[in-house]
Design an enzyme around this catalytic site. Structure first.
Site, PDB file in Angstrom:
ATOM      1  N   ASP A   1       7.924  24.944  20.613  1.00  0.00           N
ATOM      2  CA  ASP A   1       8.184  24.032  19.598  1.00  0.00           C
ATOM      3  C   ASP A   1       9.228  24.508  18.520  1.00  0.00           C
ATOM      4  O   ASP A   1      10.307  24.043  18.253  1.00  0.00           O
ATOM      5  CB  ASP A   1       7.330  23.350  18.977  1.00  0.00           C
TER       6      ASP A   1
ATOM      7  N   SER B   1      -5.686  21.904  19.020  1.00  0.00           N
ATOM      8  CA  SER B   1      -4.635  21.533  18.530  1.00  0.00           C
ATOM      9  C   SER B   1      -3.853  20.563  19.190  1.00  0.00           C
ATOM     10  O   SER B   1      -3.775  20.531  20.558  1.00  0.00           O
ATOM     11  CB  SER B   1      -3.578  22.850  18.608  1.00  0.00           C
TER      12      SER B   1
ATOM     13  N   ARG C   1      10.951  16.886  19.233  1.00  0.00           N
ATOM     14  CA  ARG C   1      11.615  17.969  18.513  1.00  0.00           C
ATOM     15  C   ARG C   1      12.945  17.886  18.217  1.00  0.00           C
ATOM     16  O   ARG C   1      13.401  18.035  17.263  1.00  0.00           O
ATOM     17  CB  ARG C   1      11.246  19.263  19.304  1.00  0.00           C
TER      18      ARG C   1
ATOM     19  N   ASP D   1      -1.570  23.070   8.360  1.00  0.00           N
ATOM     20  CA  ASP D   1      -0.374  24.366   8.256  1.00  0.00           C
ATOM     21  C   ASP D   1       0.695  23.913   7.469  1.00  0.00           C
ATOM     22  O   ASP D   1       1.239  24.548   6.736  1.00  0.00           O
ATOM     23  CB  ASP D   1       0.143  24.371   9.788  1.00  0.00           C
TER      24      ASP D   1
HETATM   25  N1  ARG Z   1       2.763  22.484  25.863  1.00  0.00           N
HETATM   26  C1  ARG Z   1       3.567  21.643  25.350  1.00  0.00           C
HETATM   27  C2  ARG Z   1       4.786  21.678  25.085  1.00  0.00           C
HETATM   28  O1  ARG Z   1       5.340  22.903  24.983  1.00  0.00           O
HETATM   29  C3  ARG Z   1       2.763  21.009  24.328  1.00  0.00           C
HETATM   30  C4  ARG Z   1       3.016  21.488  22.923  1.00  0.00           C
HETATM   31  C5  ARG Z   1       2.050  20.971  22.086  1.00  0.00           C
HETATM   32  N2  ARG Z   1       2.290  21.483  20.536  1.00  0.00           N
HETATM   33  C6  ARG Z   1       1.632  21.414  19.516  1.00  0.00           C
HETATM   34  N3  ARG Z   1       1.966  21.684  18.418  1.00  0.00           N
HETATM   35  N4  ARG Z   1       0.244  21.439  19.900  1.00  0.00           N
HETATM   36  O2  ARG Z   1       5.617  20.620  24.936  1.00  0.00           O
END
Ligand code: ARG
Length: 412
Positions: A122, A173, A93, A13
């Site tokens: 995110d 992912s 983040r 990505d």
């Molecule tokens: N659901 C989790 C969160 O919101 C994990 C997110 C995973 N992110 C990713 N880019 N695969 O913190």
């Protein structure tokens, strides 16, 4: 020409985002890769960014900052989202946003960019954090703008000679840092389907874990974990060493359906062996040393703190105020916790502290009991007085309903 600072992971990505930003926004792209303890070899990430068109690539090791300033306050606050998720991804983040903004200012860039999609948490965390730090900076999310399907994206990459990593074949992912791993997609989208063993990379299957338990002792000083089995080490290494021990015993697997900020429920798998052990140990030590009323207030803030981390509200007065209360409580949190790790189970089996409020002379049922049993009677009379009064007032009403039963008693 605009200059954009892109959070670059080295994956497909963000690799596609480099030519996409250049084409769509006529931008020159500066890539930034942060080492948050994802354990991947970051040596060739710079070359990869340059090969797909970045003008520069900054690679920064932020593991210590991440552990000390993001993971540690969340641990001390007891932050487990919806009671379970230790927030590894969510905590990374705000730090990513902070570094992007700093580099944008240094590079005189007008925008930052990230590879988050338009339906996750995110993007919220990075966008909101960036705006808290610098309102003038624009945030671009190529993957939420370009509207390409996975095959279209691969085609786009192939046309531009972007190497498509073999790992795109993985249906999952994932996001990984030193606090844990988040896994989504593929068969996991069916909440009824048991996760296949292959999704787990940090933890051994509990069934295949050693038949003998491991005992781990953890020392804390003022709320900071400082030593494992008596060996002092900095937090980054302490977390890594716990990950190895707990992971080997199958500890740290989490399977949950969680509420995303954007309103959907999603099925998530987490692996967080060190976080699970540290949260259990830290909570237990607090129970030993924090007065009851303060402990209620402090633990009541844990879900509040978890929600604000999850929902992208790191750089806020609310978070700082809770941190201040939690930091004050931590002054007493010194001592040692002993845990037993066995086939996926993590159990506290011992705790001690110079600040323990536990007093054996008061607690014991044996000889030497110093608790004043005779004082209990008067205490209970006064404690129970409002209960007695309320019950006495309620009595006539209750008697009235009993006197006029709604239904006749069955004839036997
Ligand atoms: N659901 C989790 C969160 O919101 C994990 C997110 C995973 N992110 C990713 N880019 N695969 O913190």
């Amino acid at each position: 020409m605009e200059r954009v600072i892109l959070a670059y992971s080295g994956g497909l990505d963000t690799s596609v985002a480099i030519p996409w930003l250049a084409e769509k926004y006529d931008a020159e792209v500066v890539a930034v890769t942060l080492d948050l303890g994802q354990g991947k070899e970051l040596d060739d990430v710079r070359e990869r960014a340059m090969a797909v068109g970045a003008i520069r690539c900054h690679v920064l090791d932020v593991r210590t900052e991440f552990a000390d300033e993001y993971v540690l306050p969340a641990l001390q606050a007891g932050a487990l989202y919806e009671g379970q998720y230790p927030l590894a991804t969510a905590l990374g983040r705000p730090l990513i946003a902070k570094r992007l903004v700093e580099i944008a200012e240094m590079e005189s860039a007008t925008a930052i960019a990230h590879g988050c999609t338009g339906k996750g948490n995110d993007q919220v965390r990075i966008d909101v954090s960036a705006r808290a730090l610098n309102r003038a900076i624009r945030v671009i999310g190529p993957a939420r703008e370009w509207g390409m399907s996975r095959p279209a994206e691969i085609e786009y990459a192939r046309e531009r000679g972007i190497p498509v990593p073999a790992t795109v074949d993985s249906p999952y992912s994932t996001d990984l840092n030193l606090w844990g791993k988040s896994i989504e997609c593929g068969v996991l989208e069916d909440p009824w389907a048991e996760p296949p063993e292959e999704v787990y990379t940090l933890t051994k299957s509990p069934a295949g874990a050693p038949d003998a338990p491991a005992y781990v002792s953890l020392d804390f000083e003022r709320g900071v974990p400082t030593a494992v089995n008596g060996v002092a080490m900095p937090l980054v290494e302490l977390i890594a060493s716990l990950e190895t021990i707990a992971g080997a015993h199958g500890v740290g697997r989490i399977d949950m359906c969680e509420n995303r900020l954007v309103g959907i429920k999603s099925r998530e798998i987490y692996e967080a062996p060190a976080a699970v052990v540290l949260h259990a140990a830290h909570r237990e030590l607090e129970s030993l040393v924090v007065p009851r009323d303060l402990d209620r207030i402090k633990t009541g803030l844990a879900p509040v703190y978890a929600d604000l981390v999850y929902n992208g509200l790191w750089f806020t007065p609310t978070r700082r105020a809770i941190d201040a209360l939690v930091a004050d409580v931590q002054q007493r949190v010194t001592g040692t916790v002993r845990l037993k790790l066995f086939k996926g189970d993590c159990r506290v089996v011992g705790r001690k502290s110079p600040h323990a409020l536990y007093d054996e002379a008061l607690a014991t049922y044996d000889e030497g009991d110093q608790f004043d049993h005779t004082a209990a009677e008067g205490f209970i009379r006064i404690w129970g007085l409002p209960v007695e009064l309320a019950a006495a007032k309620a009595a006539p009403a209750k008697a009235a309903t009993e006197a006029t039963p709604a239904k006749a008693a069955p004839v036997s």
